[in-house]
Design a protein around this motif. Structure first.
Motif: not given
Length: 356
Positions: A248-253, A273-274
């Motif tokens: 559920x955290x969303x943005x996942x690299x 991502x940063x």
């Protein structure tokens, strides 16, 4: 005989002389009349010239008047057309005015009804506001009571469901709460490392003290994370770890690995991502944060992660890029060696903000 003849000649000469004098007088009279007639003729010729000039002026004036008359007739025609158009528009305006008068009458009637209804609604609103104020006062008092009871229960070691706790309003000794997940897959709040004295409900999936520092930080929300550490690389490391473990955290690299690598993240993906996590970050500063975030990951995971360099090819050029690896043999509390690697796909890089 001679005397008679002379006498007749004398009479004849006298008669001729008289005739000559008469003719002379007549000729003089004729000459004077001729002179007067000549003068009159000159006067008449002068008058005639004057009359001809006046006649020419009058003819020119007549032509001017005829031209002006034509212009006036044309203007009169245009004015007649304009008058007809204005009369037509005036008729339309009268019809429009009549229609607007009818609509105004209808609107005024509707406005009167609305004003009456508004007065009724205002009266009802005042009544509801009074009831709402009373309900809010009662609710506020009840909320304070509940918060006081929750604080006491938490200090006694209770585990309270996350959705029932407003942690920002609780007055606790130490002021910190720990969010945990139990075997029932529900989240709870408790004081750090506090076991439920009633032994009620499922067991905690993993004790807080057993977690790695990176796992402890990853379980915190944004406010608690900022209060725990001021270092941006540490906060980014915690968010990066949470992106790996929390769907559920969303943005996942992170990407799925193969063979003895469970998951990995490339330095180039980490940079983008940063910049998405910290809007306004320049490309140069993001590159520095990549190195610092990787160092924080290694430190907070107690070196459970590994760094490898791999040659990459892009646009026909070769370069070496760092990768942060989670190997299959790495011991992560609460995680087994096997992984659901197949659930991951290569992340899509979203837009980032411009250089600053």
């Amino acid at each position: 005989m001679t005397s008679e003849a002379e006498s007749r000649e004398t009479r004849t000469d006298r008669s001729l002389e008289a005739t000559v004098w008469t003719l002379t007088d007549a000729l003089e009279t004729l000459r004077r009349r001729t002179d007067r007639l000549t003068d009159r003729v000159d006067e008449l010729e002068t008058e005639n010239d004057t009359l001809e000039d006046e006649n020419a002026r009058l003819r020119s004036r007549v032509r001017e008047l005829e031209s002006e008359t034509d212009g006036l007739e044309s203007r009169t025609t245009r004015l007649a057309d304009q008058t007809a158009d204005l009369e037509f528009r005036a008729d339309r305006l009268e019809e429009r005015t009549t229609d607007l008068d009818d609509r105004t009458t209808t609107l005024e009637s509707k406005t009167d009804r609305l004003e009456t209804h508004t007065d009724q609604l205002e009266t009802e609103t005042d009544r509801l506001e009074n009831r709402t104020t009373a309900a809010i006062n009662r609710s506020g008092a009840n909320k304070e009571r509940i918060e006081e009871l929750q604080a006491r229960e938490l200090e006694k070691g209770a585990h309270l469901r996350e959705e029932n706790v407003d942690r920002h309003d609780l007055e606790l000794d130490g002021g910190r709460l720990e969010k945990i997940r139990k075997d029932d897959d529900r989240r709870y709040y408790r004081l750090p490392d506090a076991d439920d004295p009633l032994q009620r409900g499922d067991t905690v999936s993993l004790a807080h003290a057993d977690l790695l520092p990176i796992q402890q930080l990853a379980r915190m929300d944004e406010d608690m994370l900022r209060s725990t550490t001021n270092a941006l690389p540490s906060r980014l490391a915690a968010k990066l770890w949470k992106a790996r473990t929390d769907p559920t955290a969303g943005d996942d690299p992170w990407r799925s690995g193969c063979k003895n690598v469970r998951e990995y993240v490339k330095a180039s993906d980490l940079k983008h991502w940063i910049r998405r996590q910290e809007p306004g970050t320049s490309d140069a500063y993001a590159k520095k944060l990549v190195s610092r975030t990787i160092d924080a990951l290694l430190d907070l995971s107690k070196n459970r992660l590994a760094i490898r360099r791999k040659r990459e090819r892009k646009n026909g050029l070769e370069y070496t890029e760092r990768r942060v690896l989670l190997t299959a043999e790495a011991e992560i509390p609460g995680e087994t060696g096997s992984t659901d690697a197949n659930r991951r796909t290569d992340p899509t890089t979203t837009d980032v903000t411009g250089e600053r």
